[in-house]
Scaffold this active site. Structure first.
Site, PDB file in Angstrom:
ATOM      1  N   ARG A 170      32.658  32.752  32.459  1.00 60.95           N
ATOM      2  CA  ARG A 170      33.677  32.638  33.500  1.00 60.95           C
ATOM      3  C   ARG A 170      33.828  33.970  34.225  1.00 60.95           C
ATOM      4  O   ARG A 170      33.914  35.018  33.572  1.00 60.95           O
ATOM      5  CB  ARG A 170      35.059  32.302  32.894  1.00 60.95           C
ATOM      6  CG  ARG A 170      35.202  30.965  32.166  1.00 60.95           C
ATOM      7  CD  ARG A 170      35.036  29.727  33.041  1.00 60.95           C
ATOM      8  NE  ARG A 170      35.435  29.845  34.444  1.00 60.95           N
ATOM      9  CZ  ARG A 170      36.681  29.762  34.900  1.00 60.95           C
ATOM     10  NH1 ARG A 170      37.688  29.568  34.094  1.00 60.95           N
ATOM     11  NH2 ARG A 170      36.939  29.856  36.191  1.00 60.95           N
ATOM     12  N   HIS A 173      39.410  36.168  35.818  1.00 64.23           N
ATOM     13  CA  HIS A 173      40.402  35.390  36.560  1.00 64.23           C
ATOM     14  C   HIS A 173      41.758  35.508  35.893  1.00 64.23           C
ATOM     15  O   HIS A 173      41.859  35.789  34.695  1.00 64.23           O
ATOM     16  CB  HIS A 173      39.996  33.914  36.650  1.00 64.23           C
ATOM     17  CG  HIS A 173      39.833  33.269  35.298  1.00 64.23           C
ATOM     18  ND1 HIS A 173      38.650  33.343  34.603  1.00 64.23           N
ATOM     19  CD2 HIS A 173      40.701  32.586  34.515  1.00 64.23           C
ATOM     20  CE1 HIS A 173      38.795  32.714  33.440  1.00 64.23           C
ATOM     21  NE2 HIS A 173      40.035  32.253  33.353  1.00 64.23           N
TER      22      HIS A 173
HETATM   23 FE   LIG Z   1      40.758  31.379  31.553  1.00 68.30          FE
END
Ligand SMILES: [Fe+2]
Lengths: 263, 216
Positions: A170, A173
């Protein structure tokens, strides 16, 4: 956790699936709930069309109220929730919460949560072998002011691996949960940092298939928001979708008029 | 002032169900896209007493409970549900206090036990089950609004859990019979403290899948 496919796909096959769906949303802001490259959507999206409610009830055009009882001043500073300072780049993230007419959402709740600087959540089910930080929980909240402004001080979260496909990461964030003046304006989303090389590999971010809409998930680095010898400043405005109530003295009359114009 | 009220001060508090007008979208800014709540919200979003929407002092309550199920009928253990409703008097609540914090320690202090905020938040347990204890919604809007977030769900879903609705409810009447049933909670027992069952099937065959709503 049950996988939806017998073998774990590699990044190349996820990339191909994302490329095939790029731009498929006809400019829609929100992702389609069925987005195969994010494999967990397979069993977690409705097959039926949503039923459109053109005339929400009064209660659905309002929403919960939060106040001084619910948030303390310290809740918006994630670097001061423990006895020591967390490891990482200290940042501020600030911006405004607006409705789709551009009006500020005042005195309303904004919540955030995130991984620490090493990319690890303070969550029991988190398995990533990166260090926990005893001085960082990674959860905060604040109320917007009368201009709809919010502000958090925190550390920049690290990217982290996940099980969607082989070598899945990922991008860094911060998760945001935002309330509007109406329950129907509710938004949970994620804010990303500018220039992250992982954007193109991430099916959660790419589920927003419209490039301009995806750009609205990325904060801007604003040098004037940085504080000398203290923190780097990021700015991110949030625009809530969905109808809200406007309370008027001639409510029934204006309701008919405005709904007519709405169609 | 210790409470926050969104309503302009020129508008008197409505005595019965308030009237509203819907704001036109105009040519405003473009909306921020939704993203999944992910699996790791458990240390941030759940609250002490998040499902205790009814004040402790309430003489009559309703308990709504059930499971969140995926397309295979398996429980969803990483969902988060939010509830919003009018009180028995028909007015949308406007009182804060759903997530009180202790001002000396900063800790989650829970609700004050007397204020009805109309809002609740409950994560599903390891078996996909949730429980919320609240006040009966008004006859004019006899449902609890439910918002569903989950890992694997890129954009939340909204539905209504109806409790003993009238036969002519506009939304229910517009739906085919089998689908209508997915919005009506089942009375399982109790009178002053009635218990209702309401499962949410995110995905299923035609008749099984919960009806989810889109507000324009
Ligand atoms: Fe997350």
């Amino acid at each position: 956790m049950a996988d939806t496919q017998p073998t774990t796909p590699d990044q190349k096959s996820i990339d191909a699936a994302m490329a095939a769906l790029a731009g498929s949303g006809n400019g829609a802001a929100h992702p389609s709930r069925a987005y195969p490259p994010y494999r967990s959507t397979a069993l977690r999206h409705p097959r039926q069309r949503l039923v459109v409610v053109e005339d929400p009830e009064a209660v659905e055009l309002t929403g919960p109220v939060f106040g001084v009882t619910d948030v303390t001043a310290l809740d918006s500073d994630l670097t001061r929730q423990h006895t020591g300072e967390p490891i990482g780049e200290r940042i501020t993230v600030s911006g405004r919460v607006l409705d789709r007419a551009g009006r500020p959402v005042r005195q309303q709740l904004v919540e955030i949560w995130q991984a620490n600087a090493a990319g690890r959540y303070a969550h029991q089910r988190e398995q990533h072998p990166a260090p926990l930080d005893p001085h960082f929980t990674g959860a905060g909240r604040c109320l917007t002011d009368d201009q709809g402004r919010y502000s958090f001080t925190t550390v920049k979260p690290g990217p982290y691996p996940w099980g969607n496909h082989l070598n899945a990461w990922r991008p860094a964030h911060i998760h945001f949960s935002v309330f509007g003046t109406a329950f129907t304006q509710r938004l949970v989303t994620q804010m990303y940092f500018p220039g992250d090389p992982l954007f193109g590999y991430d099916p959660i971010m790419q589920s927003v298939t419209d490039a301009a809409a995806r750009e609205r998930l990325v904060a801007a680095y604003v040098h004037d928001l940085s504080e000398s010898e203290f923190s780097l400043g990021f700015q991110w405005d949030i625009v809530l979708d969905g109808p809200a109530a406007t309370w008027t003295e001639n409510a029934e009359d204006s309701r008919n008029t405005e709904q007519g114009e709405n169609r | 002032m210790s409470t926050v009220d969104r309503r302009p001060s020129t508008v008197p508090a409505p005595a019965s169900a308030p009237s509203t007008s819907v704001s036109a979208p105009a040519s405003g800014p473009a909306p921020t896209p939704s993203q999944t709540v992910g699996p790791f919200f458990g240390h941030a979003l759940p609250l002490t007493g998040g499902g205790d929407v009814a004040p402790r002092s309430a003489p009559e309550t309703v308990t709504l409970h059930g499971r969140v199920l995926d397309g295979r009928g398996e429980p969803v253990p990483d969902a988060l549900l939010e509830f919003w409703q009018a009180g028995p008097d028909g007015r949308p609540p406007a009182a804060p206090g759903s997530m009180r914090r202790d001002h000396s320690t900063g800790r989650d202090a829970g609700r004050d036990g007397v204020t009805f905020t109309g809002w609740g938040r409950v994560p599903t347990d390891a078996d996909g089950h949730y429980t919320v204890r609240t006040l009966r919604p008004p006859a004019a809007a006899p449902y609890v609004g439910v918002l569903l977030f989950a890992r694997g769900l890129l954009h939340h879903l909204y539905t209504r859990a109806y409790l003993d609705p009238a036969a002519d409810d506009a939304l229910l009447a517009s739906l085919p019979g089998e689908r209508r049933a997915t919005l009506v909670a089942t009375h399982e027992g109790g009178e002053a403290h009635r218990v209702y069952r309401f499962d949410l099937r995110i995905q299923g065959d035609d008749a099984q899948e919960t009806v989810f709503l889109d507000f324009r």
